[in-house]
Design a protein around this motif. Structure first.
Motif, PDB file in Angstrom:
ATOM      1  N   THR A   1      -1.388  19.669 -13.541  1.00  0.00           N
ATOM      2  CA  THR A   1      -0.210  19.972 -12.700  1.00  0.00           C
ATOM      3  C   THR A   1      -0.789  20.611 -11.475  1.00  0.00           C
ATOM      4  O   THR A   1      -1.917  20.732 -11.363  1.00  0.00           O
ATOM      5  CB  THR A   1       0.570  21.077 -13.486  1.00  0.00           C
ATOM      6  OG1 THR A   1      -0.184  22.153 -13.742  1.00  0.00           O
ATOM      7  CG2 THR A   1       1.243  20.567 -14.716  1.00  0.00           C
ATOM      8  N   ASN A   2       0.145  21.115 -10.497  1.00  0.00           N
ATOM      9  CA  ASN A   2      -0.007  21.340  -9.301  1.00  0.00           C
ATOM     10  C   ASN A   2      -0.909  22.670  -9.480  1.00  0.00           C
ATOM     11  O   ASN A   2      -0.645  23.464 -10.387  1.00  0.00           O
ATOM     12  CB  ASN A   2       1.288  21.876  -8.526  1.00  0.00           C
ATOM     13  CG  ASN A   2       0.909  22.245  -7.101  1.00  0.00           C
ATOM     14  OD1 ASN A   2       0.118  21.576  -6.473  1.00  0.00           O
ATOM     15  ND2 ASN A   2       1.722  23.170  -6.413  1.00  0.00           N
ATOM     16  N   SER A   3      -1.782  23.045  -8.524  1.00  0.00           N
ATOM     17  CA  SER A   3      -2.876  23.878  -8.523  1.00  0.00           C
ATOM     18  C   SER A   3      -4.003  24.236  -9.687  1.00  0.00           C
ATOM     19  O   SER A   3      -4.598  25.149  -9.614  1.00  0.00           O
ATOM     20  CB  SER A   3      -2.248  25.316  -8.293  1.00  0.00           C
ATOM     21  OG  SER A   3      -1.130  25.277  -7.182  1.00  0.00           O
ATOM     22  N   GLN A   4      -3.703  23.451 -10.679  1.00  0.00           N
ATOM     23  CA  GLN A   4      -4.659  23.452 -11.650  1.00  0.00           C
ATOM     24  C   GLN A   4      -6.046  22.852 -11.256  1.00  0.00           C
ATOM     25  O   GLN A   4      -6.296  22.310 -10.021  1.00  0.00           O
ATOM     26  CB  GLN A   4      -4.569  22.298 -12.808  1.00  0.00           C
ATOM     27  CG  GLN A   4      -3.386  22.923 -13.753  1.00  0.00           C
ATOM     28  CD  GLN A   4      -3.133  22.173 -15.037  1.00  0.00           C
ATOM     29  OE1 GLN A   4      -3.265  21.044 -14.995  1.00  0.00           O
ATOM     30  NE2 GLN A   4      -3.090  22.770 -16.019  1.00  0.00           N
TER      31      GLN A   4
ATOM     32  N   ASN B   1      -8.820  20.066 -17.103  1.00  0.00           N
ATOM     33  CA  ASN B   1      -7.688  20.609 -16.092  1.00  0.00           C
ATOM     34  C   ASN B   1      -7.174  21.836 -16.632  1.00  0.00           C
ATOM     35  O   ASN B   1      -6.650  22.010 -17.801  1.00  0.00           O
ATOM     36  CB  ASN B   1      -6.585  19.727 -15.683  1.00  0.00           C
ATOM     37  CG  ASN B   1      -5.770  19.170 -16.855  1.00  0.00           C
ATOM     38  OD1 ASN B   1      -6.713  18.527 -17.949  1.00  0.00           O
ATOM     39  ND2 ASN B   1      -4.787  19.356 -16.843  1.00  0.00           N
ATOM     40  N   GLN B   2      -7.342  22.960 -15.622  1.00  0.00           N
ATOM     41  CA  GLN B   2      -6.934  24.317 -16.399  1.00  0.00           C
ATOM     42  C   GLN B   2      -6.399  25.092 -15.299  1.00  0.00           C
ATOM     43  O   GLN B   2      -6.661  24.916 -14.238  1.00  0.00           O
ATOM     44  CB  GLN B   2      -8.155  25.036 -17.175  1.00  0.00           C
ATOM     45  CG  GLN B   2      -8.824  24.411 -18.345  1.00  0.00           C
ATOM     46  CD  GLN B   2     -10.072  25.248 -18.569  1.00  0.00           C
ATOM     47  OE1 GLN B   2      -9.821  26.636 -18.791  1.00  0.00           O
ATOM     48  NE2 GLN B   2     -10.755  24.747 -19.734  1.00  0.00           N
ATOM     49  N   THR B   3      -5.563  25.833 -15.699  1.00  0.00           N
ATOM     50  CA  THR B   3      -4.879  26.935 -14.740  1.00  0.00           C
ATOM     51  C   THR B   3      -5.674  28.226 -14.662  1.00  0.00           C
ATOM     52  O   THR B   3      -5.776  28.784 -15.769  1.00  0.00           O
ATOM     53  CB  THR B   3      -3.357  27.148 -14.998  1.00  0.00           C
ATOM     54  OG1 THR B   3      -2.564  25.841 -15.319  1.00  0.00           O
ATOM     55  CG2 THR B   3      -2.588  27.929 -14.202  1.00  0.00           C
ATOM     56  N   ILE B   4      -5.899  28.735 -13.697  1.00  0.00           N
ATOM     57  CA  ILE B   4      -6.814  29.940 -13.382  1.00  0.00           C
ATOM     58  C   ILE B   4      -5.824  31.017 -13.158  1.00  0.00           C
ATOM     59  O   ILE B   4      -4.942  31.100 -12.083  1.00  0.00           O
ATOM     60  CB  ILE B   4      -7.680  29.625 -12.171  1.00  0.00           C
ATOM     61  CG1 ILE B   4      -8.756  28.624 -12.724  1.00  0.00           C
ATOM     62  CG2 ILE B   4      -8.606  31.028 -12.389  1.00  0.00           C
ATOM     63  CD1 ILE B   4      -9.523  28.798 -14.244  1.00  0.00           C
ATOM     64  N   GLY B   5      -5.833  32.140 -13.712  1.00  0.00           N
ATOM     65  CA  GLY B   5      -4.838  33.457 -13.334  1.00  0.00           C
ATOM     66  C   GLY B   5      -5.418  34.134 -12.375  1.00  0.00           C
ATOM     67  O   GLY B   5      -6.538  33.866 -11.609  1.00  0.00           O
ATOM     68  N   GLY B   6      -4.760  35.072 -11.848  1.00  0.00           N
ATOM     69  CA  GLY B   6      -5.033  35.955 -10.701  1.00  0.00           C
ATOM     70  C   GLY B   6      -4.335  35.618  -9.307  1.00  0.00           C
ATOM     71  O   GLY B   6      -4.261  36.334  -8.417  1.00  0.00           O
TER      72      GLY B   6
END
Length: 544
Positions: A174-177, A190-195
């Motif tokens: 997905t977008n920004s992953q 593919n992973q989503t990074i917090g912050g």
């Protein structure tokens, strides 16, 4: 017996070759299935099947036993023409020494197919350069297997994606992953990074049932945890960086035993009790009453011997190699005194110079002594009328008193006396007498005798002093002297007597001292050779 066999002629008869039963099946064919004991001819050699088989016969075949090997080796020196271009046979070569296209498997890519595939790839949005193609083909050629036609078609027909990489695993990105490495699967995923943006919102919590949790709160993207701290010196907290651990331990040296609660069992080295009486009972110790009874028992309940306690047994008293006993007067009995020691009864009259053997002296220097027992205060007085010494009470009318103590001290060498001032007395060496009077009523008779007194000029003072801890130092008599020899200022001798009443029994010192009037120095015992009377002394007599 010789048997003639035509190799390509099939017979149903069973023949025996070298003791083996063989049904001849002619020349081996790769299209037939052979039964056990059928014989075939193949490449100049003959074989017998040992089981039902389609295996190609040879000397290394497990399904065939060789009957006769022909040619120059185990495999023969020719190939049957019937094997050319057939399945499981041999391929034929063209006039250029190459295999014909019809004998190449379709899974292998031809030059024309590869050229067509590359041309197709060049027509796509991204193209292979010559360098890329050469690299791709070179790398593949270096592998243990070759590309099949299907592999080449797939390689050329598909677009380049991350999924083509063996260590990448994408699942509906997905977008920004971003790609992040997953050590569990050993792949980039593919992973989503917090912050920021629409990343994950992470938090933490303490999940235990009891105790104090280490998680405190989240501030922004920072998860905040509490420190682990030792509440006292009895606990240690150590950062074990090598093992990524926080080590918590007990500092045993800092424990205060009196503050520990509970009891320690006997099995662990304790008593399991909280009182002394309970502890004694738990440990199987004797009760206090038992101890009292035991300690008051004087009958030697433990059968202790004298040698065990460093004592002498009573049986050794008064016996040989033992110890001497004492009588009622605390004296050693005569029977236990060696014969080498004289007894009173053993002294003879000859030994004491008398006709009667006894300890009481009846003579002094050969003069008899009256045997009458003396009374208190009597003295021995010689009686010329009786020619003996007799105990006699002194007569008070005679004016004499018995002498209790007598002392004398003096100096016989020339001595220089330095006197610093007219108010100072200096003691003459060796003219001091110290004693303790017998009674407070004692009289002390003192004689002062000084000889060879020599001084430079004027006059000198001679003083007699008494000193004790009660009165200090007192001058009890003082004499001023002048020179007889006015030229040499020599006074030969000064002699006088004095009676003193010290009125004490304390230790008392009598001393002769000199002082000046107009002279600073004087000598005592000057010119002894010319004035022999110059010897100086002090004599003290104590009387009642």
């Amino acid at each position: 017996m010789a048997i003639e066999i035509t190799p390509d002629k099939v017979t149903n008869e069973t023949i025996y070759i070298n003791g083996l039963a063989v049904i001849w099946a002619g020349v081996w064919s790769n299209t037939k299935t052979y039964k056990k004991n059928q014989g075939v001819f193949y490449i100049d050699s003959s074989y017998r099947a040992n089981k039902t088989t389609t295996q190609t016969p040879s000397i290394s075949s497990t399904d065939w036993d060789s009957i006769a090997l022909g040619g120059t080796g185990s495999s023969g020196n020719y190939i049957p023409l019937t094997d050319k271009g057939i399945a499981l046979g041999v391929a034929t070569l063209n006039s250029s020494g190459k295999i014909s296209d019809g004998q190449i498997d379709d899974s292998i890519t031809r030059d024309t197919e590869l050229t067509t595939g590359l041309a197709t790839k060049a027509n796509q949005s991204t193209t292979y350069t010559k360098t890329e193609t050469d690299t791709l083909l070179t790398n593949k050629a270096n592998q243990s297997t070759t590309y099949t036609k299907t592999e080449v078609n797939t390689l050329i027909s598909n677009y380049d994606t991350l999924n083509e990489l063996g260590d990448v695993s994408l699942t509906s990105p997905t977008n920004s992953q971003v790609l992040a490495y997953n050590s569990t699967t050993s792949k980039w995923t593919n992973q989503t990074i917090g912050g920021g943006g629409s990343g994950e919102t992470n938090t933490a919590s303490n999940v235990g049932v009891g105790g104090v949790g280490v998680y405190k709160q989240k501030t922004g993207v920072n998860l905040e945890f509490r420190n682990v701290n030792a509440g006292s010196s009895k606990i240690t907290v150590t950062n074990d960086t090598a093992n990524n651990e926080i080590d918590i331990d007990i500092a045993e040296a800092n424990l205060t035993l009196v503050n520990l609660g509970g009891t320690l069992s006997i099995a662990k080295g304790g008593t399991g009790s909280t009182t002394a009486s309970s502890a004694l009972g738990a440990l199987g110790a004797a009760a206090s009453s038992d101890l009292t009874t035991h300690t008051s028992n004087t009958s030697n309940p433990h059968s202790t011997t004298a040698s065990q306690v460093g004592a002498i047994p009573t049986s050794a008293r008064g016996t040989a190699s033992g110890v001497a006993s004492l009588d009622t007067n605390t004296l050693v009995p005569v029977a236990q005194i060696p014969s080498t020691i004289a007894r009173v009864t053993d002294i003879t009259a000859t030994q004491v110079g008398n006709t009667t053997a006894q300890w009481n002296a009846n003579k002094i220097q050969g003069t008899n002594v009256l045997s009458t027992a003396p009374t208190n205060g009597q003295i021995l007085v010689y009686s010329s009328a009786n020619s003996r010494w007799e105990p006699t009470t002194p007569s008070s009318s005679s004016g004499s008193s018995p002498i209790l103590k007598q002392f004398s001290s003096g100096i016989g060498t020339e001595t220089l006396m330095s006197v610093s001032s007219s108010s100072t007395y200096v003691s003459i060496p060796f003219t001091q007498i110290i004693f303790s009077p017998s009674t407070t009523s004692s009289k002390v008779l003192i004689r002062v005798s000084l000889g060879g007194i020599d001084f430079t000029s004027g006059k000198m003072k001679i003083a007699l002093t008494r000193s004790n801890s009660s009165v200090g130092t007192l001058t009890i008599q003082e004499t001023v002297i002048d020179s007889i020899d006015t030229t040499n200022k020599i006074c030969n001798t000064v002699v006088y007597d004095f009676v003193d009443s010290p009125n004490t029994t304390l230790s008392t010192e009598y001393s002769i001292r000199v002082g000046n009037i107009t002279s600073a120095n004087c000598y005592i015992n000057r010119n002894l050779n010319s004035y022999p009377q110059g010897y100086s002394s002090l004599t003290v007599l104590e009387t009642t």
